[in-house]
Scaffold this active site. Structure first.
Site, PDB file in Angstrom:
ATOM      1  N   SER A 110       0.832  -1.201   0.000  1.00 25.78           N
ATOM      2  CA  SER A 110       0.000   0.000   0.000  1.00 25.78           C
ATOM      3  C   SER A 110       0.875   1.263   0.000  1.00 25.78           C
ATOM      4  O   SER A 110       1.638   1.491  -0.927  1.00 25.78           O
ATOM      5  CB  SER A 110      -0.952  -0.026   1.190  1.00 25.78           C
ATOM      6  OG  SER A 110      -1.889   1.009   1.130  1.00 25.78           O
ATOM      7  N   ASP A 245      -2.848   6.058  -3.629  1.00 26.48           N
ATOM      8  CA  ASP A 245      -1.683   5.503  -2.956  1.00 26.48           C
ATOM      9  C   ASP A 245      -1.060   4.439  -3.855  1.00 26.48           C
ATOM     10  O   ASP A 245      -1.430   4.302  -5.022  1.00 26.48           O
ATOM     11  CB  ASP A 245      -2.079   4.925  -1.593  1.00 26.48           C
ATOM     12  CG  ASP A 245      -3.010   3.724  -1.725  1.00 26.48           C
ATOM     13  OD1 ASP A 245      -3.681   3.602  -2.771  1.00 26.48           O
ATOM     14  OD2 ASP A 245      -3.076   2.904  -0.793  1.00 26.48           O
ATOM     15  N   ASP A 247      -1.206   1.111  -4.170  1.00 25.40           N
ATOM     16  CA  ASP A 247      -1.965   0.023  -4.800  1.00 25.40           C
ATOM     17  C   ASP A 247      -3.331   0.460  -5.309  1.00 25.40           C
ATOM     18  O   ASP A 247      -4.155  -0.370  -5.679  1.00 25.40           O
ATOM     19  CB  ASP A 247      -2.102  -1.175  -3.853  1.00 25.40           C
ATOM     20  CG  ASP A 247      -2.983  -0.894  -2.647  1.00 25.40           C
ATOM     21  OD1 ASP A 247      -2.916   0.240  -2.124  1.00 25.40           O
ATOM     22  OD2 ASP A 247      -3.729  -1.797  -2.215  1.00 25.40           O
ATOM     23  N   ASP A 249      -6.065   1.891  -3.993  1.00 20.54           N
ATOM     24  CA  ASP A 249      -7.348   1.728  -3.310  1.00 20.54           C
ATOM     25  C   ASP A 249      -7.699   2.926  -2.427  1.00 20.54           C
ATOM     26  O   ASP A 249      -8.799   2.987  -1.879  1.00 20.54           O
ATOM     27  CB  ASP A 249      -7.385   0.427  -2.497  1.00 20.54           C
ATOM     28  CG  ASP A 249      -6.433   0.429  -1.305  1.00 20.54           C
ATOM     29  OD1 ASP A 249      -5.548   1.301  -1.226  1.00 20.54           O
ATOM     30  OD2 ASP A 249      -6.585  -0.478  -0.450  1.00 20.54           O
TER      31      ASP A 249
END
Length: 474
Positions: A110, A245, A247, A249
């Site tokens: 993340s 961010d 990834d 999400d």
């Protein structure tokens, strides 16, 4: 060949579950550690679901490809097929896997620095809960040590279906006349966002693509990124700047003035635009949300998408449209809904694209700032101390629970009068004058976070700065 046991390998690795997913240092994610998590995950759900394949995808961290290969090897050891989607956003992987009713594993850390990484797990019906995490840790799946890593052939379907999920909701000219900047950095979705927005009629300008991993934290936006957005907006005349961010999400959305919106404000505007009936949100979100008259009910949870998702189960039995979001902006759709006269399938995991699109749809010919300006004047701010020992964070929180008035004094709030304390997650102190100071150790890194809320942004910002400065002297 000797067999390894997943629970033993996971325990010895030192990798732990955080607010969402297993996280640790890159060197902890050895091939056998990755395989242990994959075996444990699959064994924990095989009695609940029937499936013949497992989907895998990654973010742009340099360590992610090898971790994906190790997870794929574990899947193959079980006689299951691997569908590898390469670099795509986490919600894209989750969505296509839900439609195919197969489980999936996302290799991503993340927003945390590139020397760390992680694994996120999704059952065929969505992101795992905290109970599922415990089942993974307790599983005693046996497997052979990983001695070689397979080559993986990339499937492009996840990215295409993710784009189609949203372009199918709106007229192809919905964003005609809009100029949108995409702050690409190293986001896993950077190759999908421009085609998506362009398919809806927008003019898109790509900004600052990076070959090195950039750890963007949408809850603690760097001052340099705030200044970049203002400069970009002035230079290009953007109607909106979109980013995420690592990834993909958690969204980062700026208005036409180049001002980044707080994630919970973005979530609130998205939920209102979608006419959502009830919400589940973490306790760290702005209190204006629970006071809103637009929702029949607002449930407050601990911080982390698994807690929000767990709350969906109860809400879905009593209400027709259910959603949630976090202070980081990730929007979770807990039920099928109708948007713009068309059905949108549930996606119970954080998503960055939906709130951005709904904001643009709701703003229409007006600027995004006009939507924000009519909201009640309650402002939040957050930041964190990095490389701060978890044990020290927990000690400070424990002392604060025993004597919150003394902790407030130590944090420099000598004139503060305590009204209430909320222990839902960490220590959230509500003051008589309306200020809120919330301390919480990070769930996946050696960090201590501070959230604050007040009637003026500068007051909230000062509360955070003052707290974090003084906390290091405790």
């Amino acid at each position: 060949m000797d067999l390894l046991v997943s629970a033993n390998v996971i325990k010895e690795s030192g990798i732990q579950f955080g607010t969402s997913g297993a996280r640790g240092l890159v060197e902890q994610f050895t091939p056998n550690a990755c395989a242990a998590f994959a075996h444990a995950f699959i064994s924990s759900i095989q009695n609940q679901f029937e499936f013949k394949q497992v989907a895998i995808a990654i973010d742009n961290r340099p360590s992610s490809p090898a971790m994906a290969q190790a997870c794929a090897k574990a899947v193959q050891q079980l006689g299951l097929d691997v569908v590898y989607y390469g670099v795509v956003p986490t919600p894209a992987l989750a969505y296509v896997s839900m439609q195919d009713t197969v489980p999936c594993i996302m290799v991503t850390g993340s927003h945390i620095p590139f020397d760390r990484n992680g694994l996120k797990f999704y059952r065929p019906d969505g992101e795992i809960t905290k109970a599922d995490e415990q089942a993974i840790l307790n599983a005693a799946a046996e497997f052979e040590s990983i001695s070689d890593l397979p080559e993986l052939e990339m499937n492009t379907a996840a990215g295409m279906k993710y784009i189609e999920r949203y372009t199918s909701l709106f007229d192809s000219q919905m964003l005609t006349g809009k100029r949108i900047g995409i702050y690409e950095h190293s986001s896993a979705g950077r190759d999908l966002y421009a085609p998506l927005f362009e398919a809806l009629g927008a003019e898109v300008i790509a900004l600052e693509r990076s070959d090195e991993f950039v750890p963007i934290d949408t809850e603690a936006v760097a001052e340099s990124d705030k200044e970049k957005a203002r400069q970009w907006s002035a230079e290009y005349g953007f109607d909106c700047i979109f980013s995420t961010d690592g990834d993909g999400d958690r969204p980062l959305v700026a208005d036409e003035k180049g001002e980044w919106l707080r994630g919970d404000i973005l979530g609130l505007l998205c939920a209102e635009a979608m006419n959502i009936e009830v919400l589940a949100i973490p306790v760290s979100c702005n209190t204006m949300i629970e006071k809103s008259t637009k929702f029949r009910h607002v449930s407050k949870t601990k911080i982390g998408s698994p807690y929000v998702i767990a709350e969906f189960d109860a809400l879905n039995t009593a209400y027709s449209s259910v959603a949630g979001f976090e202070a980081n902006g990730g929007f979770l759709l807990g039920s099928d809904v109708v948007v713009n006269g068309k059905e949108l399938k549930a996606l119970p995991t954080r998503d960055a694209v939906l709130p951005a699109l709904m904001l643009l749809f709701s703003a229409g010919e007006n600027g995004i700032s006009t939507l924000v300006d009519v909201l009640p004047k309650r402002f939040t701010h957050s930041d964190r101390i990095q490389n701060f020992a978890v044990e020290k964070s927990q000690s400070i929180i424990s002392q604060g629970k025993d004597n919150p008035e003394l902790l407030l004094q130590n944090l420099g709030f000598t004139d503060a009068e305590l009204l209430a304390v909320d222990l839902t997650d960490g220590l959230r102190m509500v003051l008589v004058d309306g200020r809120i100071i919330h301390l919480r150790p990070s769930g996946n890194a050696p960090e201590l976070r501070c959230y604050a809320e007040a009637e003026e942004y500068l007051v909230a910002s000062k509360c955070v700065t003052q707290s974090l400065e003084n906390i290091q002297n405790i």
